[in-house]
Design a protein around this motif. Structure first.
Motif, PDB file in Angstrom:
ATOM      1  N   ASP A   1     -19.657  27.736 -45.143  1.00  0.00           N
ATOM      2  CA  ASP A   1     -19.936  28.663 -44.037  1.00  0.00           C
ATOM      3  C   ASP A   1     -20.344  27.934 -42.763  1.00  0.00           C
ATOM      4  O   ASP A   1     -21.198  28.400 -42.005  1.00  0.00           O
ATOM      5  CB  ASP A   1     -21.036  29.655 -44.444  1.00  0.00           C
ATOM      6  CG  ASP A   1     -20.634  30.499 -45.640  1.00  0.00           C
ATOM      7  OD1 ASP A   1     -19.441  30.835 -45.755  1.00  0.00           O
ATOM      8  OD2 ASP A   1     -21.517  30.799 -46.461  1.00  0.00           O
ATOM      9  N   GLY A   2     -19.767  26.782 -42.542  1.00  0.00           N
ATOM     10  CA  GLY A   2     -20.006  26.050 -41.309  1.00  0.00           C
ATOM     11  C   GLY A   2     -21.277  25.221 -41.296  1.00  0.00           C
ATOM     12  O   GLY A   2     -21.603  24.605 -40.279  1.00  0.00           O
ATOM     13  N   ILE A   3     -22.011  25.166 -42.417  1.00  0.00           N
ATOM     14  CA  ILE A   3     -23.259  24.419 -42.476  1.00  0.00           C
ATOM     15  C   ILE A   3     -23.161  23.344 -43.561  1.00  0.00           C
ATOM     16  O   ILE A   3     -22.737  23.611 -44.690  1.00  0.00           O
ATOM     17  CB  ILE A   3     -24.453  25.345 -42.776  1.00  0.00           C
ATOM     18  CG1 ILE A   3     -24.630  26.352 -41.644  1.00  0.00           C
ATOM     19  CG2 ILE A   3     -25.749  24.542 -42.974  1.00  0.00           C
ATOM     20  CD1 ILE A   3     -24.929  25.741 -40.282  1.00  0.00           C
ATOM     21  N   PHE A   4     -23.556  22.140 -43.197  1.00  0.00           N
ATOM     22  CA  PHE A   4     -23.626  21.048 -44.158  1.00  0.00           C
ATOM     23  C   PHE A   4     -24.979  21.086 -44.866  1.00  0.00           C
ATOM     24  O   PHE A   4     -26.014  21.315 -44.218  1.00  0.00           O
ATOM     25  CB  PHE A   4     -23.477  19.692 -43.459  1.00  0.00           C
ATOM     26  CG  PHE A   4     -22.169  19.502 -42.748  1.00  0.00           C
ATOM     27  CD1 PHE A   4     -21.058  19.004 -43.424  1.00  0.00           C
ATOM     28  CD2 PHE A   4     -22.053  19.806 -41.396  1.00  0.00           C
ATOM     29  CE1 PHE A   4     -19.854  18.816 -42.770  1.00  0.00           C
ATOM     30  CE2 PHE A   4     -20.854  19.619 -40.726  1.00  0.00           C
ATOM     31  CZ  PHE A   4     -19.740  19.130 -41.415  1.00  0.00           C
ATOM     32  N   SER A   5     -24.982  20.852 -46.155  1.00  0.00           N
ATOM     33  CA  SER A   5     -26.239  20.785 -46.895  1.00  0.00           C
ATOM     34  C   SER A   5     -26.268  19.520 -47.746  1.00  0.00           C
ATOM     35  O   SER A   5     -25.265  19.121 -48.335  1.00  0.00           O
ATOM     36  CB  SER A   5     -26.423  22.014 -47.786  1.00  0.00           C
ATOM     37  OG  SER A   5     -25.439  22.067 -48.810  1.00  0.00           O
ATOM     38  N   PHE A   6     -27.441  18.902 -47.784  1.00  0.00           N
ATOM     39  CA  PHE A   6     -27.704  17.722 -48.609  1.00  0.00           C
ATOM     40  C   PHE A   6     -28.996  18.013 -49.370  1.00  0.00           C
ATOM     41  O   PHE A   6     -30.058  18.188 -48.758  1.00  0.00           O
ATOM     42  CB  PHE A   6     -27.839  16.470 -47.743  1.00  0.00           C
ATOM     43  CG  PHE A   6     -26.578  16.093 -47.033  1.00  0.00           C
ATOM     44  CD1 PHE A   6     -25.739  15.102 -47.545  1.00  0.00           C
ATOM     45  CD2 PHE A   6     -26.204  16.733 -45.861  1.00  0.00           C
ATOM     46  CE1 PHE A   6     -24.563  14.753 -46.896  1.00  0.00           C
ATOM     47  CE2 PHE A   6     -25.026  16.392 -45.206  1.00  0.00           C
ATOM     48  CZ  PHE A   6     -24.200  15.405 -45.724  1.00  0.00           C
ATOM     49  N   ARG A   7     -28.916  18.076 -50.683  1.00  0.00           N
ATOM     50  CA  ARG A   7     -30.030  18.566 -51.493  1.00  0.00           C
ATOM     51  C   ARG A   7     -30.523  17.481 -52.453  1.00  0.00           C
ATOM     52  O   ARG A   7     -29.765  16.658 -52.926  1.00  0.00           O
ATOM     53  CB  ARG A   7     -29.610  19.814 -52.277  1.00  0.00           C
ATOM     54  CG  ARG A   7     -28.988  20.882 -51.384  1.00  0.00           C
ATOM     55  CD  ARG A   7     -28.473  22.069 -52.169  1.00  0.00           C
ATOM     56  NE  ARG A   7     -27.649  22.929 -51.325  1.00  0.00           N
ATOM     57  CZ  ARG A   7     -27.757  24.249 -51.245  1.00  0.00           C
ATOM     58  NH1 ARG A   7     -28.669  24.880 -51.955  1.00  0.00           N
ATOM     59  NH2 ARG A   7     -26.968  24.947 -50.455  1.00  0.00           N
ATOM     60  N   GLY A   8     -31.830  17.538 -52.725  1.00  0.00           N
ATOM     61  CA  GLY A   8     -32.400  16.618 -53.694  1.00  0.00           C
ATOM     62  C   GLY A   8     -32.419  15.177 -53.229  1.00  0.00           C
ATOM     63  O   GLY A   8     -32.285  14.257 -54.039  1.00  0.00           O
ATOM     64  N   VAL A   9     -32.621  14.959 -51.941  1.00  0.00           N
ATOM     65  CA  VAL A   9     -32.602  13.607 -51.371  1.00  0.00           C
ATOM     66  C   VAL A   9     -33.985  12.976 -51.543  1.00  0.00           C
ATOM     67  O   VAL A   9     -34.983  13.534 -51.063  1.00  0.00           O
ATOM     68  CB  VAL A   9     -32.235  13.654 -49.876  1.00  0.00           C
ATOM     69  CG1 VAL A   9     -32.209  12.246 -49.298  1.00  0.00           C
ATOM     70  CG2 VAL A   9     -30.895  14.362 -49.674  1.00  0.00           C
ATOM     71  N   PRO A  10     -34.105  11.838 -52.205  1.00  0.00           N
ATOM     72  CA  PRO A  10     -35.433  11.235 -52.388  1.00  0.00           C
ATOM     73  C   PRO A  10     -35.969  10.653 -51.085  1.00  0.00           C
ATOM     74  O   PRO A  10     -35.289   9.880 -50.422  1.00  0.00           O
ATOM     75  CB  PRO A  10     -35.178  10.139 -53.427  1.00  0.00           C
ATOM     76  CG  PRO A  10     -33.729   9.795 -53.286  1.00  0.00           C
ATOM     77  CD  PRO A  10     -33.033  11.070 -52.877  1.00  0.00           C
ATOM     78  N   TYR A  11     -37.187  11.037 -50.734  1.00  0.00           N
ATOM     79  CA  TYR A  11     -37.838  10.443 -49.570  1.00  0.00           C
ATOM     80  C   TYR A  11     -38.956   9.493 -49.981  1.00  0.00           C
ATOM     81  O   TYR A  11     -39.570   8.835 -49.127  1.00  0.00           O
ATOM     82  CB  TYR A  11     -38.361  11.517 -48.621  1.00  0.00           C
ATOM     83  CG  TYR A  11     -39.495  12.379 -49.154  1.00  0.00           C
ATOM     84  CD1 TYR A  11     -40.820  11.945 -49.090  1.00  0.00           C
ATOM     85  CD2 TYR A  11     -39.245  13.645 -49.688  1.00  0.00           C
ATOM     86  CE1 TYR A  11     -41.859  12.741 -49.554  1.00  0.00           C
ATOM     87  CE2 TYR A  11     -40.278  14.442 -50.152  1.00  0.00           C
ATOM     88  CZ  TYR A  11     -41.574  13.979 -50.087  1.00  0.00           C
ATOM     89  OH  TYR A  11     -42.601  14.772 -50.549  1.00  0.00           O
ATOM     90  N   ALA A  12     -39.238   9.408 -51.268  1.00  0.00           N
ATOM     91  CA  ALA A  12     -40.224   8.465 -51.805  1.00  0.00           C
ATOM     92  C   ALA A  12     -39.919   8.284 -53.283  1.00  0.00           C
ATOM     93  O   ALA A  12     -39.092   8.989 -53.869  1.00  0.00           O
ATOM     94  CB  ALA A  12     -41.647   8.969 -51.597  1.00  0.00           C
TER      95      ALA A  12
END
Length: 320
Positions: free
Chosen positions: A28-39
């Motif tokens: 729907d025109g939106i990119f999603s990136f899920r579960g990305v480790p920041y630590a």
């Protein structure tokens, strides 16, 4: 864990972060990136410690599924807060975030909105159904970030007076997680079409309280530039060292451990620690005993203390 299946993905896209390349989805025109480790994982020797640097990887890492939620017990929560209740499995490897954006690598310099979930510092998560950032990213042409951080005893057990300096910041570990997530945003959000110099933190209920606490933390200075607090009136006072120390003592008693040494707490199985936390909450007067603590270092005063030195006077704040 909720996963975007190959059949549902209109197309995939990649983004480069400081840790490696990510594969996300576009719907729907939106990119999603899920579960990305920041630590790094907070298990074992990292339990109660400040968040460690995130892992790096080679090749392309899938970011199509939400990550683990922080250890918690939300089974008895009222139906009206179902929207902030995540459904993913729990794990101490929970320091992950999710990015929703209209554009990638397009020099978009869009405003960034980082949402801090509610749940009274005890439960909740950035992957709950009502916190999906797709609609906001699309309607506002903004980059939306949601995140998980340590909760309850894992994030807010004050051990700094137990004779081991390694645990000095244990009572505010969950807040330090949020600072680590904001640093990830600063270092990586340009690849997702966001402006690291225009970051708004916002949250509701316990999330609104987290916004207020971050505004008092010198270590968070410069990582966000605007703030929104929603329905946070019951979270204006934090724990004192005395209150937090009593809560930690109740936790030791519930575990049957001597209160002189924090290190054994790192070896207690997570489910046993969570069960002991529930007993400690009942014994020490309520959930509010396990929350950020005014320790004179990371947090120097209650957010709305009239004698507070005005540390965040330059941050525009919207209250609702």
């Amino acid at each position: 864990m909720d996963t975007i299946t190959d059949d549902a993905i209109a197309e995939t896209a990649t983004a480069e972060t400081a840790q490696g390349r990510l594969r996300g989805a576009r719907q729907d025109g939106i990119f999603s990136f899920r579960g990305v480790p920041y630590a790094a994982s907070t298990a074992g020797g990292n339990r109660f410690m400040p968040p460690a640097a995130p892992p790096s990887w080679t090749g392309t890492r899938d970011a199509l599924a939400y990550g683990h939620q922080a250890p918690q017990d939300n089974r008895d929560r009222a139906p009206e807060i179902e929207w902030i209740r995540p459904t993913e499995p729990t794990s101490e490897d929970c320091l992950v975030l999710n990015v929703f954006t209209p554009g990638l690598n397009d020099d978009g310099e869009r405003p960034v909105m980082v949402y801090l979930h509610g749940g009274a510092y005890a439960f909740g998560g950035g992957s709950a159904a009502g916190i999906d950032g797709t609609n906001l990213a699309k309607a506002g042409d903004v980059v939306v970030v949601t995140l998980n951080h340590r909760l309850n005893t894992f994030g807010y057990t004050c051990l700094g007076d137990r004779g081991d300096s390694r645990f000095a910041s244990a009572g505010n570990a969950g807040m330090l997680d949020m600072v680590a997530a904001l640093r990830w945003v600063r270092d990586n959000i340009a690849a997702f079409g966001g402006d690291a110099g225009n970051v708004t933190i916002f949250g509701q209920s316990g999330g609104g309280s987290k916004v207020a606490v971050l505004m008092t933390m010198p270590i968070a200075k410069g990582l966000f530039h605007k703030a929104i607090m929603q329905s946070s009136s019951s979270h204006l006072r934090l724990s004192t060292m005395q209150t937090a120390g009593h809560a930690a003592h109740c936790l030791y008693e519930a575990l049957g451990l001597p209160a002189s040494n924090p290190a054994p707490l790192q070896q207690v199985p997570a489910d046993r620690l969570l069960a002991a936390y529930k007993k400690a909450v009942a014994a020490c007067g309520g959930n509010d005993s396990f929350r950020p603590v005014v320790d004179g270092n990371l947090i120097r005063s209650d957010p709305f203390d009239p004698l507070e030195p005005g540390f965040a006077d330059d941050i525009p704040l919207l209250i609702g």
